[in-house]
Design a protein around this motif. Sequence first.
Motif, short mmCIF file in Angstrom:
data_model
loop_
_atom_site.label_atom_id
_atom_site.label_comp_id
_atom_site.label_asym_id
_atom_site.label_seq_id
_atom_site.Cartn_x
_atom_site.Cartn_y
_atom_site.Cartn_z
N LEU A 230 23.45 56.17 -19.44
CA LEU A 230 22.57 57.34 -19.54
C LEU A 230 22.33 57.73 -20.99
O LEU A 230 21.94 58.86 -21.29
CB LEU A 230 23.18 58.51 -18.76
CG LEU A 230 23.25 58.31 -17.24
CD1 LEU A 230 24.03 59.44 -16.59
CD2 LEU A 230 21.84 58.24 -16.65
N ASN A 231 22.60 56.78 -21.89
CA ASN A 231 22.32 56.93 -23.33
C ASN A 231 23.20 57.97 -24.01
O ASN A 231 22.80 58.55 -25.03
CB ASN A 231 20.84 57.27 -23.56
CG ASN A 231 19.92 56.16 -23.10
OD1 ASN A 231 20.21 54.98 -23.33
ND2 ASN A 231 18.84 56.52 -22.42
N LYS A 232 24.39 58.21 -23.46
CA LYS A 232 25.35 59.06 -24.14
C LYS A 232 26.14 58.21 -25.13
O LYS A 232 26.58 57.11 -24.80
CB LYS A 232 26.30 59.74 -23.15
CG LYS A 232 25.57 60.58 -22.11
CD LYS A 232 24.71 61.65 -22.77
CE LYS A 232 23.75 62.29 -21.81
NZ LYS A 232 22.81 63.21 -22.49
N LYS A 233 26.30 58.72 -26.33
CA LYS A 233 27.09 58.03 -27.34
C LYS A 233 28.55 58.46 -27.20
O LYS A 233 28.85 59.66 -27.13
CB LYS A 233 26.58 58.35 -28.74
CG LYS A 233 25.15 57.87 -29.00
CD LYS A 233 25.10 56.35 -29.07
CE LYS A 233 23.74 55.85 -29.56
NZ LYS A 233 22.67 56.06 -28.56
N LEU A 234 29.45 57.48 -27.18
CA LEU A 234 30.87 57.76 -26.97
C LEU A 234 31.67 57.35 -28.20
O LEU A 234 31.41 56.31 -28.80
CB LEU A 234 31.38 56.99 -25.75
CG LEU A 234 30.59 57.15 -24.44
CD1 LEU A 234 31.26 56.35 -23.32
CD2 LEU A 234 30.45 58.61 -24.04
N PHE A 235 32.65 58.18 -28.56
CA PHE A 235 33.51 57.82 -29.69
C PHE A 235 34.96 58.15 -29.39
O PHE A 235 35.28 59.04 -28.60
CB PHE A 235 33.05 58.49 -30.99
CG PHE A 235 33.23 59.98 -31.05
CD1 PHE A 235 34.35 60.55 -31.66
CD2 PHE A 235 32.26 60.84 -30.53
CE1 PHE A 235 34.49 61.93 -31.75
CE2 PHE A 235 32.40 62.22 -30.61
CZ PHE A 235 33.52 62.77 -31.22
N LEU A 236 35.83 57.36 -29.99
CA LEU A 236 37.28 57.55 -29.90
C LEU A 236 37.77 57.96 -31.28
O LEU A 236 37.48 57.28 -32.27
CB LEU A 236 37.96 56.26 -29.45
CG LEU A 236 39.48 56.16 -29.59
CD1 LEU A 236 40.17 57.20 -28.72
CD2 LEU A 236 39.96 54.75 -29.21
N ALA A 237 38.49 59.08 -31.36
CA ALA A 237 39.08 59.53 -32.63
C ALA A 237 40.54 59.86 -32.37
O ALA A 237 40.85 60.84 -31.68
CB ALA A 237 38.33 60.75 -33.17
N THR A 238 41.44 59.04 -32.90
CA THR A 238 42.86 59.18 -32.62
C THR A 238 43.68 59.08 -33.89
O THR A 238 43.28 58.41 -34.86
CB THR A 238 43.33 58.09 -31.63
OG1 THR A 238 44.75 58.16 -31.46
CG2 THR A 238 42.96 56.70 -32.12
N ASN A 239 44.83 59.73 -33.89
CA ASN A 239 45.77 59.60 -35.01
C ASN A 239 46.58 58.31 -34.92
O ASN A 239 47.27 57.95 -35.88
CB ASN A 239 46.74 60.78 -35.03
CG ASN A 239 46.08 62.06 -35.53
OD1 ASN A 239 44.94 62.04 -35.99
ND2 ASN A 239 46.79 63.17 -35.45
N SER A 240 46.52 57.63 -33.80
CA SER A 240 47.32 56.42 -33.60
C SER A 240 46.81 55.27 -34.45
O SER A 240 45.64 55.22 -34.83
CB SER A 240 47.29 56.00 -32.13
OG SER A 240 47.95 56.94 -31.31
N SER A 241 47.71 54.34 -34.74
CA SER A 241 47.32 53.12 -35.45
C SER A 241 46.47 52.24 -34.54
O SER A 241 46.45 52.43 -33.32
CB SER A 241 48.57 52.35 -35.88
OG SER A 241 49.24 51.83 -34.73
#
Length: 452
Positions: free
Chosen positions: A202-213
């Motif tokens: 549905l054209n949603k942009k997804l991102f992952l932002a984590t403190n993990s390595s």
Amino acid sequence: MASSSTKKVFSLLSCDWIGFDLDHTLIRYRLLDLHKLIYESMREYLIDTYEYNCDFLPISYNDHFSVKGLIYDINIALHGVNRHLTNEQIKEIYPDALKDIEEDTSKRFLCMFTYFDHSISYLIGNIVDLIDQKILYRNSSKNEIDLENKYRFFLTHLNKGSEYLFYDFNRGNYFSSLRLNPDKYIYKRLDVPQWLEKLKKLNKKLFLATNSSFNNTDLLTRYAFGDDWKDLFDLIIVVCKKPSFFSNSKKRSFHRFIDENTTIPVNNEDIIKDFNKNYIYSFGSSEDLHFIMSQISKKDPLVIYFGDHIKSDINALKCYTNWLAGVVIEELEFDSPPIIIHRTSHHLSNRLSINDQSYNKGNRSKYFSSFFTSPTDSFIFDDDNTNQTKSEQTEPDAVLPSLTSYWYAYITKHAHLSLSCLSVLANHFDLDHQFEHDQQTQHFVIMHQNNK
């Protein structure tokens, strides 16, 4: 009741970018086994490194002791595991607990925000008891209790232990246990990647932002989602250093990740130009990320970020960005906020855990009250003086009813919506579902209702 035309509603489809934290958000742990692993690893470290008394520091983790959100008073430490304060004593010692804790700048209060802290609180309780009994160290040890910092000095030991156990993927018992036996500690979550794929279509942009390595992120998501997990996200940011990622207090430029020992500094224009190359990035800031998203979307985007850490994810995000904040609170599966009690019924929303007694057992405490309710007076939040753009999105602060716990009041103030698990959205609601604000708290609580 307000007419339908005046009700505040929210839909994920109104968002242009949807972001996620990793631990306890995208990744769901088998909590009882996780707590035992962390407790046993830290206990072993304290005994081996600082000569703690192995005869008195309990060998087994008590899964009925802790609850998420415990607050340790470094100055007083009036009770450990075996001594308990009454509600009257708590009110007398902390007459204005909300203000005292939220405005504290002396680092007097140590808050156990996450499930990684869960078993550490049981260690702290036992250490306080051993300090009071003057038997913290083994008899042969030359170490002595620091009487001037009686209930504070050992926190350095715990911090060193955390650095040793949890900051190097190739060191210590914690990560080796995850690598050898991931199914013991992590749930497979096939419903969540399917839901993410629907959002992308549905054209949603997804991102992952984590403190993990990256190595830890890859281990967890590869097991939970499958080998092609990176294809689910338009941007992946590891080691992003929240909460400073949101506050820009230590603004860092983005780096393109090559391996754990090699990164290349890049500017925003590089990331925009290489957007379709699926590079992995580290560090950065929410300010630069929002600029990147606006250039890719060719407009000022509406962004929502889901996380579980009340301070690093939710508080920092609201204070320093105009993004929407979604908080994942697993306690919603077996407990209800005071405004929900008697008004709606719900079940264990994540189907993985309906018959998993070890999951419930790991979250209930025989020592402390509910995460959501406590026998205190009403909490009243004043306006937080956010700027007009942010306040339009974050809504007015709330007056919450009696029996509201400190943390539920805090969450209602800083988060826009709360839910027990991403599987609630994946399994129980259409993508275009419109959630209504609770009229009293101006907060969305997403719970699945039983059909009667």
